[in-house]
Design a protein around this motif. Structure first.
Motif, short mmCIF file in Angstrom:
data_model
loop_
_atom_site.label_atom_id
_atom_site.label_comp_id
_atom_site.label_asym_id
_atom_site.label_seq_id
_atom_site.Cartn_x
_atom_site.Cartn_y
_atom_site.Cartn_z
N UNK A 119 27.23 64.91 -10.41
CA UNK A 119 25.94 65.03 -10.47
C UNK A 119 24.88 64.25 -10.90
N UNK A 120 25.11 63.91 -12.34
CA UNK A 120 24.31 63.07 -12.86
C UNK A 120 24.08 61.72 -12.46
N UNK A 121 25.35 61.16 -11.93
CA UNK A 121 25.27 59.77 -11.37
C UNK A 121 24.49 59.80 -10.01
N UNK A 122 24.85 60.95 -9.28
CA UNK A 122 24.35 61.29 -7.92
C UNK A 122 22.78 61.45 -8.02
N UNK A 123 22.57 62.19 -8.83
CA UNK A 123 20.83 62.56 -8.99
C UNK A 123 20.28 61.35 -9.55
N UNK A 169 18.61 66.00 -13.62
CA UNK A 169 19.11 66.63 -12.67
C UNK A 169 18.44 67.94 -12.27
N UNK A 170 17.93 68.75 -13.31
CA UNK A 170 17.07 69.79 -12.86
C UNK A 170 15.67 69.65 -13.70
N UNK A 171 14.38 70.21 -12.85
CA UNK A 171 13.14 70.00 -13.70
C UNK A 171 12.83 71.07 -14.52
#
Length: 265
Positions: free
Chosen positions: A150-154, A200-202
């Protein structure tokens, strides 16, 4: 993800790019390769492998608390994401760490390769922090793997130079960091650079008061990068590697802006 976002940027770019991709991409991706090599040489096991070892030996909080597997995964991903948010703030708050992190911010354009452009020493420090968190938390190995994906994709998604309809961006940024949201963080204005730290998340930015909806100059008109390194020669690999040793720490470190630098003046 890199190929997908690169194709999307070509099909529907948000901003016109003036610097040839060949120059920026060749050096940014060379830095990525060097980062990966350094991690492999310094760390004998990746964070996922360490999580598996922690599980086998019962190390960490989540290995002594009885929780359903899916709950442990959700908690671990959210804790890791919040930790990365705090790490990001820390790298903006401490001048010595900012010297490393400004390599990421000194890119004069904003696209998918910017999301991968970090100094090797920052990558090693970040990995060390994640390793320590794995030992303390004891997350399921699948949670660490999921978080890394998730970290790399986001990072590649929210650094992309893509155009999203306003309504889509407004809906998405309720749950994920969008390119328009994160682009504010790459503004030359220190007051905007020190906002929107999430990857990732705001939610962390919104909860802790570091959220900024839009840049003052608008997305097409805003100036990207930092004030110190603004030549195309500064985009070369050798200059990026030496950048932490060059010049002063600058007015971008949180609470250390000089008068007149708060708005990039």
């Amino acid at each position: 993800m890199l190929a997908l976002m690169a194709a999307w940027e070509l099909a529907a770019p948000r901003r016109r790019q003036e610097i040839p991709r060949l120059l920026r991409w060749s050096n940014n991706l060379a830095l990525v390769a060097l980062d990966a090599l350094c991690v492999r040489l310094v760390f004998p096991v990746a964070a996922v492998g360490l999580a598996a070892v922690a599980q086998q030996n019962g190390w960490g909080l989540l290995n002594v608390v009885a929780l359903p597997g899916w709950v442990a995964v959700v908690i671990a991903v959210l804790v890791f994401d919040f930790a990365i948010y705090l790490q990001h703030v820390l790298f903006h708050a401490v001048p010595a760490l900012w010297r490393l992190h400004r390599v990421h911010h000194a890119d004069l354009e904003f696209d998918v390769t910017t999301g991968l452009r970090f100094h090797p020493v920052e990558i090693l420090l970040s990995m060390g922090i994640k390793m320590g968190l794995v030992m303390a938390l004891g997350p399921p190995a699948v949670a660490v793997l999921l978080f890394e994906v998730l970290l790399n994709a986001s990072a590649m998604f929210n650094h992309s130079n893509i155009r999203l309809p306003h309504a889509v961006d407004a809906a998405l940024r309720l749950v994920v960091v969008t390119p328009d949201m994160h682009r504010v963080h790459h503004s030359v204005r220190p007051s905007e650079t020190n906002s929107n730290f999430g990857f990732n998340v705001p939610w962390w930015d919104r909860l802790l008061g570091t959220y900024r909806a839009q840049p003052q100059g608008g997305h097409e008109g805003m100036t990207l990068g930092i004030e110190q390194f603004r030549t195309t020669r500064d985009l070369w690999l050798d200059r990026m590697l030496a950048q932490p040793l060059r010049g002063r720490a600058g007015g971008y470190a949180i609470n250390r802006e000089r008068k007149g630098e708060r708005d990039g003046g």
